[in-house]
Scaffold this motif. Sequence first.
Motif, PDB file in Angstrom:
ATOM      1  N   PRO A 167      25.073 -10.412  11.635  1.00 32.11           N
ATOM      2  CA  PRO A 167      26.503 -10.277  10.872  1.00 32.11           C
ATOM      3  C   PRO A 167      27.004  -9.405   9.855  1.00 32.11           C
ATOM      4  CG  PRO A 167      25.655 -12.648  10.089  1.00 32.11           C
ATOM      5  CD  PRO A 167      24.289 -11.722  11.070  1.00 32.11           C
ATOM      6  N   GLY A 168      27.271  -8.050  10.767  1.00 36.20           N
ATOM      7  CA  GLY A 168      27.894  -6.904  10.108  1.00 36.20           C
ATOM      8  C   GLY A 168      27.252  -5.427  10.322  1.00 36.20           C
ATOM      9  N   LEU A 169      25.927  -6.053  10.968  1.00 38.09           N
ATOM     10  CA  LEU A 169      25.126  -4.906  11.811  1.00 38.09           C
ATOM     11  C   LEU A 169      25.704  -5.047  13.213  1.00 38.09           C
ATOM     12  CD1 LEU A 169      22.953  -2.782  11.922  1.00 38.09           C
ATOM     13  CD2 LEU A 169      21.181  -4.754  12.340  1.00 38.09           C
ATOM     14  N   ARG A 170      26.051  -4.004  13.545  1.00 35.64           N
ATOM     15  CA  ARG A 170      26.508  -3.833  15.957  1.00 35.64           C
ATOM     16  C   ARG A 170      25.296  -3.274  15.672  1.00 35.64           C
ATOM     17  NH1 ARG A 170      30.009  -3.865  12.148  1.00 35.64           N
ATOM     18  NH2 ARG A 170      30.012  -1.681  12.445  1.00 35.64           N
ATOM     19  N   THR A 171      24.417  -2.782  17.459  1.00 33.83           N
ATOM     20  CA  THR A 171      23.662  -1.920  17.896  1.00 33.83           C
ATOM     21  C   THR A 171      24.473  -1.805  19.696  1.00 33.83           C
ATOM     22  OG1 THR A 171      22.434  -3.455  18.450  1.00 33.83           O
ATOM     23  CG2 THR A 171      21.706  -2.656  16.410  1.00 33.83           C
ATOM     24  N   ALA A 172      23.324  -0.840  19.728  1.00 31.38           N
ATOM     25  CA  ALA A 172      24.015  -0.290  20.502  1.00 31.38           C
ATOM     26  C   ALA A 172      22.918   1.094  20.930  1.00 31.38           C
ATOM     27  CB  ALA A 172      25.137   0.456  21.232  1.00 31.38           C
ATOM     28  N   ALA A 173      22.203   1.315  22.223  1.00 26.69           N
ATOM     29  CA  ALA A 173      21.034   2.565  23.126  1.00 26.69           C
ATOM     30  C   ALA A 173      21.564   2.627  23.818  1.00 26.69           C
ATOM     31  CB  ALA A 173      20.176   1.832  23.022  1.00 26.69           C
ATOM     32  N   THR A 174      21.453   4.492  24.646  1.00 26.90           N
ATOM     33  CA  THR A 174      21.726   4.510  26.153  1.00 26.90           C
ATOM     34  C   THR A 174      20.077   5.357  26.009  1.00 26.90           C
ATOM     35  OG1 THR A 174      23.165   5.782  27.497  1.00 26.90           O
ATOM     36  CG2 THR A 174      22.886   6.699  24.682  1.00 26.90           C
ATOM     37  N   TYR A 175      19.727   5.478  27.767  1.00 26.43           N
ATOM     38  CA  TYR A 175      19.121   6.324  27.828  1.00 26.43           C
ATOM     39  C   TYR A 175      19.594   7.519  29.559  1.00 26.43           C
ATOM     40  CZ  TYR A 175      14.703   7.213  31.003  1.00 26.43           C
ATOM     41  OH  TYR A 175      13.820   7.567  31.098  1.00 26.43           O
ATOM     42  N   ALA A 176      19.013   8.498  29.603  1.00 28.89           N
ATOM     43  CA  ALA A 176      19.370   9.609  30.202  1.00 28.89           C
ATOM     44  C   ALA A 176      18.221  10.002  30.644  1.00 28.89           C
ATOM     45  CB  ALA A 176      20.213  10.307  30.301  1.00 28.89           C
ATOM     46  N   PRO A 177      18.234   9.615  32.153  1.00 27.52           N
ATOM     47  CA  PRO A 177      16.743  10.409  33.340  1.00 27.52           C
ATOM     48  C   PRO A 177      16.537  11.998  33.070  1.00 27.52           C
ATOM     49  CG  PRO A 177      18.474   9.268  34.980  1.00 27.52           C
ATOM     50  CD  PRO A 177      18.676   9.213  32.897  1.00 27.52           C
ATOM     51  N   ALA A 178      15.389  12.313  33.414  1.00 28.34           N
ATOM     52  CA  ALA A 178      15.350  13.534  33.113  1.00 28.34           C
ATOM     53  C   ALA A 178      16.527  14.373  34.313  1.00 28.34           C
ATOM     54  CB  ALA A 178      13.874  13.991  33.757  1.00 28.34           C
ATOM     55  N   ARG A 179      16.972  15.145  34.337  1.00 25.34           N
ATOM     56  CA  ARG A 179      17.056  15.921  35.818  1.00 25.34           C
ATOM     57  C   ARG A 179      17.002  16.720  37.227  1.00 25.34           C
ATOM     58  NH1 ARG A 179      22.939  19.344  33.109  1.00 25.34           N
ATOM     59  NH2 ARG A 179      23.366  17.812  32.237  1.00 25.34           N
ATOM     60  N   HIS A 180      15.264  16.638  36.864  1.00 25.69           N
ATOM     61  CA  HIS A 180      14.594  17.102  38.092  1.00 25.69           C
ATOM     62  C   HIS A 180      13.463  16.458  38.415  1.00 25.69           C
ATOM     63  CE1 HIS A 180      17.211  20.533  37.753  1.00 25.69           C
ATOM     64  NE2 HIS A 180      16.778  20.894  36.282  1.00 25.69           N
ATOM     65  N   GLY A 181      13.062  16.468  39.217  1.00 25.10           N
ATOM     66  CA  GLY A 181      11.317  16.093  40.016  1.00 25.10           C
ATOM     67  C   GLY A 181      11.126  14.819  39.192  1.00 25.10           C
ATOM     68  N   LEU A 182       9.838  15.249  38.251  1.00 26.89           N
ATOM     69  CA  LEU A 182       9.259  13.863  37.956  1.00 26.89           C
ATOM     70  C   LEU A 182       8.863  13.955  36.291  1.00 26.89           C
ATOM     71  CD1 LEU A 182       5.909  14.125  39.837  1.00 26.89           C
ATOM     72  CD2 LEU A 182       7.897  12.223  40.435  1.00 26.89           C
ATOM     73  N   ASP A 183      10.222  14.502  35.553  1.00 29.87           N
ATOM     74  CA  ASP A 183      10.406  14.697  33.861  1.00 29.87           C
ATOM     75  C   ASP A 183      10.753  13.421  34.089  1.00 29.87           C
ATOM     76  OD1 ASP A 183       9.340  17.608  34.153  1.00 29.87           O
ATOM     77  OD2 ASP A 183      10.737  18.420  34.090  1.00 29.87           O
ATOM     78  N   ILE A 184       9.777  12.545  34.479  1.00 29.19           N
ATOM     79  CA  ILE A 184      10.832  11.139  33.769  1.00 29.19           C
ATOM     80  C   ILE A 184       9.370  10.313  33.285  1.00 29.19           C
ATOM     81  CG2 ILE A 184      10.422  10.218  35.888  1.00 29.19           C
ATOM     82  CD1 ILE A 184      12.836   8.528  35.767  1.00 29.19           C
ATOM     83  N   GLY A 185      10.339   9.198  32.537  1.00 26.91           N
ATOM     84  CA  GLY A 185       9.685   8.063  31.500  1.00 26.91           C
ATOM     85  C   GLY A 185       8.520   8.277  30.449  1.00 26.91           C
ATOM     86  N   GLY A 186       8.633   9.511  29.817  1.00 29.06           N
ATOM     87  CA  GLY A 186       8.288   9.241  28.277  1.00 29.06           C
ATOM     88  C   GLY A 186       9.355   8.638  26.984  1.00 29.06           C
ATOM     89  N   ASP A 187      10.508   8.840  27.197  1.00 26.31           N
ATOM     90  CA  ASP A 187      11.429   8.509  25.962  1.00 26.31           C
ATOM     91  C   ASP A 187      11.539   7.143  26.197  1.00 26.31           C
ATOM     92  OD1 ASP A 187      10.964  11.214  25.853  1.00 26.31           O
ATOM     93  OD2 ASP A 187      13.376  11.370  25.423  1.00 26.31           O
ATOM     94  N   TRP A 188      11.685   6.183  24.929  1.00 26.36           N
ATOM     95  CA  TRP A 188      11.999   4.601  25.289  1.00 26.36           C
ATOM     96  C   TRP A 188      12.911   4.255  23.420  1.00 26.36           C
ATOM     97  CZ3 TRP A 188       7.177   6.312  22.412  1.00 26.36           C
ATOM     98  CH2 TRP A 188       6.950   5.356  21.759  1.00 26.36           C
TER      99      TRP A 188
END
Length: 277
Positions: free
Chosen positions: A56-77
């Motif tokens: 109550p009184g606290l609202r949350t949200a999150a978003t994630y965007a993958p890398a644009r090229h090749g295998l540059d993915i997987g590190g952020d969370w």
Amino acid sequence: MLRRRPPRSASADDLLTTLGRLTAQAREGAELQQARVELAEALQREMLPATLPEAPGLRTAATYAPARHGLDIGGDWFDGFPLPDGALAFCVGDVEGHDVEAAAFMGQVRIGLRAVAVGVADPGEVLSRANDLLLSVDCGLFATCTFLRFDPETWELSSARAGHVPGIWATTDGRFGLAEDAGGLPLGVLPGESYPVTRRRLTKAGAFVLLTDGVIEGPSFPIEVGLAKAARLVSDRADADPAEVAAGVMSVAEYTGHQDDAAVIVLCYDAAEDRPG
């Protein structure tokens, strides 16, 4: 005088055979890389939470965007989960490197933080124990991280940083800035590392944002410029829906020309004296 005949030109059949062989090799390589990309994306998608806890009184949200090229993915969370004492935990982080190995290590970090936080209330101690736990598996990778603990009874936000970029705070009266709190080394670097804790009582309504450097840094876009731009966006939207705030912050990545993956987590809250109940 004898004249040497020029070498015989390859026939059309020879050329087609060679072209077919090279095309098959290229397709096999491309398919292998695509399979690794899809595996990394699947690991990332399955490991990130579908929802974040609220109060109550606290609202949350999150978003994630993958890398644009090749295998540059997987590190952020990002992550968020309730604790046994009624508090809520939130964290965001970035693993060194990319590809499937980074995605798998990201999962270890996330699970390790959850396991430790169940029995430890202090955010600094959570990071310290998670750090030693990750070093014990001898993976060879490291991760930056910010860990938050929100207490719905005291309306206090306590945080600790492990080599991560600062968060952003803003209040609905127009004030904003960077949460450049003291911190320690990234997780997985040095055993026995300690992590100072910063405590904030949320006396004014506003927003607190955690993000990764993929949002605010690019090949020709300094991180300081990205942070300043993101901070102004949070200030302009401090009284908005958290999903709108998250989308606004993530839009900074469009200016940076980012190639890395990127994550944003947003907490929008009422003032302590205005909270329900």
